[in-house]
Design a protein around this motif. Structure first.
Motif, PDB file in Angstrom:
ATOM      1  N   TYR A   1      28.357 -11.114 -58.301  1.00  0.00           N
ATOM      2  CA  TYR A   1      27.066 -11.365 -58.089  1.00  0.00           C
ATOM      3  C   TYR A   1      26.740 -12.752 -57.854  1.00  0.00           C
ATOM      4  O   TYR A   1      25.591 -13.129 -57.363  1.00  0.00           O
ATOM      5  N   TYR A   2      27.680 -13.855 -58.610  1.00  0.00           N
ATOM      6  CA  TYR A   2      27.109 -15.098 -58.646  1.00  0.00           C
ATOM      7  C   TYR A   2      28.435 -16.167 -58.670  1.00  0.00           C
ATOM      8  O   TYR A   2      29.268 -16.049 -59.447  1.00  0.00           O
ATOM      9  N   PRO A   3      28.601 -16.403 -57.239  1.00  0.00           N
ATOM     10  CA  PRO A   3      29.567 -17.394 -56.933  1.00  0.00           C
ATOM     11  C   PRO A   3      29.633 -18.581 -57.985  1.00  0.00           C
ATOM     12  O   PRO A   3      28.589 -19.211 -58.398  1.00  0.00           O
ATOM     13  N   GLU A   4      30.697 -18.793 -58.237  1.00  0.00           N
ATOM     14  CA  GLU A   4      31.104 -20.009 -59.356  1.00  0.00           C
ATOM     15  C   GLU A   4      30.152 -19.686 -60.751  1.00  0.00           C
ATOM     16  O   GLU A   4      29.559 -20.531 -60.840  1.00  0.00           O
ATOM     17  N   PRO A   5      30.265 -18.561 -61.244  1.00  0.00           N
ATOM     18  CA  PRO A   5      29.384 -18.401 -62.329  1.00  0.00           C
ATOM     19  C   PRO A   5      29.569 -19.298 -63.700  1.00  0.00           C
ATOM     20  O   PRO A   5      28.449 -19.039 -64.325  1.00  0.00           O
ATOM     21  N   GLU A   6      30.673 -19.772 -63.679  1.00  0.00           N
ATOM     22  CA  GLU A   6      30.672 -20.632 -65.007  1.00  0.00           C
ATOM     23  C   GLU A   6      29.835 -22.053 -64.665  1.00  0.00           C
ATOM     24  O   GLU A   6      29.668 -22.600 -65.587  1.00  0.00           O
ATOM     25  N   LYS A   7      29.460 -22.188 -63.346  1.00  0.00           N
ATOM     26  CA  LYS A   7      28.583 -23.582 -63.214  1.00  0.00           C
ATOM     27  C   LYS A   7      27.075 -23.488 -63.426  1.00  0.00           C
ATOM     28  O   LYS A   7      26.677 -22.236 -63.077  1.00  0.00           O
ATOM     29  N   PHE A   8      26.438 -24.431 -63.738  1.00  0.00           N
ATOM     30  CA  PHE A   8      25.015 -24.578 -63.999  1.00  0.00           C
ATOM     31  C   PHE A   8      24.326 -24.890 -62.684  1.00  0.00           C
ATOM     32  O   PHE A   8      24.581 -26.152 -62.260  1.00  0.00           O
ATOM     33  N   LEU A   9      24.211 -24.223 -61.669  1.00  0.00           N
ATOM     34  CA  LEU A   9      23.709 -24.394 -60.328  1.00  0.00           C
ATOM     35  C   LEU A   9      22.203 -23.684 -60.280  1.00  0.00           C
ATOM     36  O   LEU A   9      22.126 -22.497 -59.606  1.00  0.00           O
ATOM     37  N   PRO A  10      21.227 -24.407 -60.410  1.00  0.00           N
ATOM     38  CA  PRO A  10      19.824 -23.869 -60.273  1.00  0.00           C
ATOM     39  C   PRO A  10      19.391 -23.536 -58.687  1.00  0.00           C
ATOM     40  O   PRO A  10      18.511 -22.719 -58.495  1.00  0.00           O
ATOM     41  N   ASP A  11      20.237 -24.217 -57.822  1.00  0.00           N
ATOM     42  CA  ASP A  11      19.916 -24.097 -56.447  1.00  0.00           C
ATOM     43  C   ASP A  11      20.236 -22.756 -56.030  1.00  0.00           C
ATOM     44  O   ASP A  11      19.691 -22.280 -55.081  1.00  0.00           O
ATOM     45  N   ARG A  12      21.175 -21.967 -56.738  1.00  0.00           N
ATOM     46  CA  ARG A  12      21.406 -20.780 -56.305  1.00  0.00           C
ATOM     47  C   ARG A  12      20.095 -19.743 -56.200  1.00  0.00           C
ATOM     48  O   ARG A  12      20.411 -18.938 -55.440  1.00  0.00           O
ATOM     49  N   TRP A  13      19.158 -20.141 -56.948  1.00  0.00           N
ATOM     50  CA  TRP A  13      17.970 -19.064 -57.028  1.00  0.00           C
ATOM     51  C   TRP A  13      16.853 -19.628 -55.699  1.00  0.00           C
ATOM     52  O   TRP A  13      16.076 -18.810 -55.828  1.00  0.00           O
ATOM     53  N   ILE A  14      17.064 -21.013 -55.315  1.00  0.00           N
ATOM     54  CA  ILE A  14      16.127 -21.133 -54.164  1.00  0.00           C
ATOM     55  C   ILE A  14      16.152 -19.983 -52.957  1.00  0.00           C
ATOM     56  O   ILE A  14      15.303 -19.669 -52.675  1.00  0.00           O
ATOM     57  N   ALA A  15      17.509 -19.633 -52.750  1.00  0.00           N
ATOM     58  CA  ALA A  15      17.627 -18.870 -51.377  1.00  0.00           C
ATOM     59  C   ALA A  15      18.075 -17.656 -51.801  1.00  0.00           C
ATOM     60  O   ALA A  15      18.672 -16.709 -51.161  1.00  0.00           O
ATOM     61  N   GLU A  16      17.508 -17.118 -53.194  1.00  0.00           N
ATOM     62  CA  GLU A  16      18.048 -15.850 -53.626  1.00  0.00           C
ATOM     63  C   GLU A  16      17.074 -14.717 -52.942  1.00  0.00           C
ATOM     64  O   GLU A  16      16.125 -14.680 -53.205  1.00  0.00           O
TER      65      GLU A  16
END
Length: 507
Positions: A417-432
């Motif tokens: 569901y979340y690539p590289e889930p251990e990382k803090f990546l706010p940008d993942r939600w911009i194109a969600e």
């Protein structure tokens, strides 16, 4: 001598029979064709949690990783067989589509403190939810924002003299407690004072401790059976009169404010709360999905609801802000980007911080959302079966009174569901674009989701925006990295304190 022999033999037989019963109990799910983990007699799957090796959420994630293709996994909460949901489609059925089978979180505790939306059951829960949802509409939140913003300024003044080794979780706790004290209890200027009694009492509700963990493990049913109060009676003796005095003062003096306690007074007087003009974002409250029920708005019900606001609005909110502070300190480039956005939005609106300008801070909002994924205040949730339910694609039937567990942490950290889930990546939600509500669960989803979600987000956005304008945040060297979560806690408290340095910025 013969009596002694008989007693010893009886004791041995009892132990052997109990052990055999425990072994048989641990085959409950295997006998029904469902994979299970490694239960131990009497302890079930709880040993790592009892030894503080893992939180319950971490342990359930380990189980889900061991059986990635199984939709459900047998789990033993000590000797109580339960199911872990390991499939989003099935989870959607549990939380939304087949909600009537999983409507409650557990048995209804008998004390006043638990007369709130989190703990109540059946028709009483439905009635309370129907009455209280209008408190959190866009119009009501917009009216409450100036009050919260003012408290945010008091919070910044509190931090003004702090520079090094600042326990921000504790300070966010003071701010969050003050917000709840004002909005839910009608009390001002209590929580941010040094050695505030209001703050000290509030911290005791869910602070990590063995006694609080025992209350969680035993649950309300066993606590009632043993004649033990589900909640520390000291807390009820303090907060109960506080709510009653606030209600009495409002009634006798005709005081009207835009806060929760005023809405409760209105409910008691009129039976309903007027809803302002419709806002599309109010659909999340699902007010039309809860049938109309009648309930007397007693003072005890108001005390319970105020305590519910305290639990959700203090611990969970303070922790979430503390963890976001940690992530921003660990990622200074993201912190700078969020700060720049706050400045630009405020400049666009004449440096006015209000409900609508906060909603324009899209990047800060993605930071908050990503933080909720990585550091949900609850890393596991649960539902009680309220009527028998056949588990899809199996022959197993969940009996009334059994539990299903929702592994929030496992879902949030799943690379599917979340690539590289251990990382803090706010940008993942911009194109969600994925609209599934069951893969993001800091506030739950479905009819039992937290109806105060937008209030909490508004409060946190306000506080973090003000913090970013005033300070640059960095990790103090004494902070143990990476931080571990305290197993003896209902919420995701760090085992060791998170300390920060605050560098004051020029206005």
């Amino acid at each position: 001598m013969e009596l002694f022999t008989v007693l010893v033999a009886g004791f041995v037989c009892t132990v052997v029979l109990a052990f055999l019963f425990a072994l048989k109990r641990n085959q409950y799910w295997a006998d029904r064709g469902i994979h299970q983990y490694k239960p131990l007699p009497f302890l079930g799957d709880m040993l790592p949690v009892l030894l503080r090796q893992k939180t319950l959420g971490e342990h359930l994630m380990e189980m889900c990783r061991a059986y990635p293709d199984e939709k459900v996994i047998g789990f033993y909460f000590f000797m109580k067989p339960s199911l872990v949901i390991n499939d989003l489609e099935l989870l959607e059925k549990v939380l939304i589509k087949d909600f009537s089978h999983f409507a409650d979180r557990g048995p209804q505790p008998k004390d006043v403190v638990h007369m709130n939306l989190f703990s109540t059951t059946g028709n009483l829960w439905r009635a309370i939810r129907n009455r209280f949802s209008p408190m959190f509409t866009t119009g009501k939140l917009r009216f409450m924002f100036p009050q919260i913003s003012g408290l945010g300024e008091d919070f910044m003044n509190l931090l003004r003299t702090k520079r090094e080794k600042v326990d921000m979780v504790d300070y966010f706790g003071k701010f969050a407690t003050e917000v709840i004290g004002v909005t839910a209890f009608g009390l001002e200027g209590r929580a941010m004072e040094e050695n505030s009694e209001f703050r000290v009492k509030a911290k005791k509700i869910f602070e990590p401790s063995f006694s609080n963990y025992v209350r969680f493990v035993l649950g309300p049913s066993l606590m009632n059976l043993l004649g033990l109060p589900p909640t520390n009676s000291e807390l009820l003796n303090y907060f109960g009169p506080a709510v009653k005095n606030a209600l009495k003062y409002r009634r006798e003096n005709g005081v009207v404010r835009h806060d929760f306690i005023q809405h409760m007074v209105t409910l008691q007087q009129k039976g309903t709360i007027e809803v302002d003009k419709d806002d599309v974002s109010d659909e999340i409250l699902m007010m039309d999905h809860v049938p109309e029920m009648k309930v007397e708005m007693s003072d005890n019900l108001m005390i319970g609801q105020s305590m519910g606001f305290m639990v959700a609005g203090f611990d969970a909110t303070a922790l979430t802000m503390g963890w976001l502070c940690y992530e921003l300190a660990m990622h200074p480039e993201i912190q700078s980007q969020a700060r720049q956005e706050v400045k630009e939005v405020l400049e666009k609106h004449g440096n006015r911080l209000d409900y609508d300008t906060v909603r324009e801070m899209k990047f800060l909002s993605t930071c908050l959302k990503e933080n909720g994924r990585l550091h949900s205040a609850l890393d596991v949730n649960f539902r009680m079966v309220t009527k028998p339910y056949k588990v899809p694609d199996t022959s197993a039937v969940l009996e009334r009174g059994s539990f299903v567990y929702i592994p929030n942490l496992s879902i949030h950290m799943d690379p599917k569901y979340y690539p590289e889930p251990e990382k803090f990546l706010p940008d993942r939600w911009i194109a969600e674009n994925d609209k599934s509500s069951c893969k993001y669960l800091p506030f739950g989803t479905g009819p039992r989701m937290c109806i105060a979600m937008r209030f909490a987000n508004m409060e946190m956005m306000c506080a973090i925006a003000k913090l970013l304008l005033k300070f640059e945040v960095s990790i103090h060297p004494s902070t143990k990295l990476p931080p571990q979560i305290e197993a003896y806690s209902f919420f995701t408290y760090p085992r060791d304190k998170l300390y920060f340095n605050l560098k004051k910025l020029n206005a």
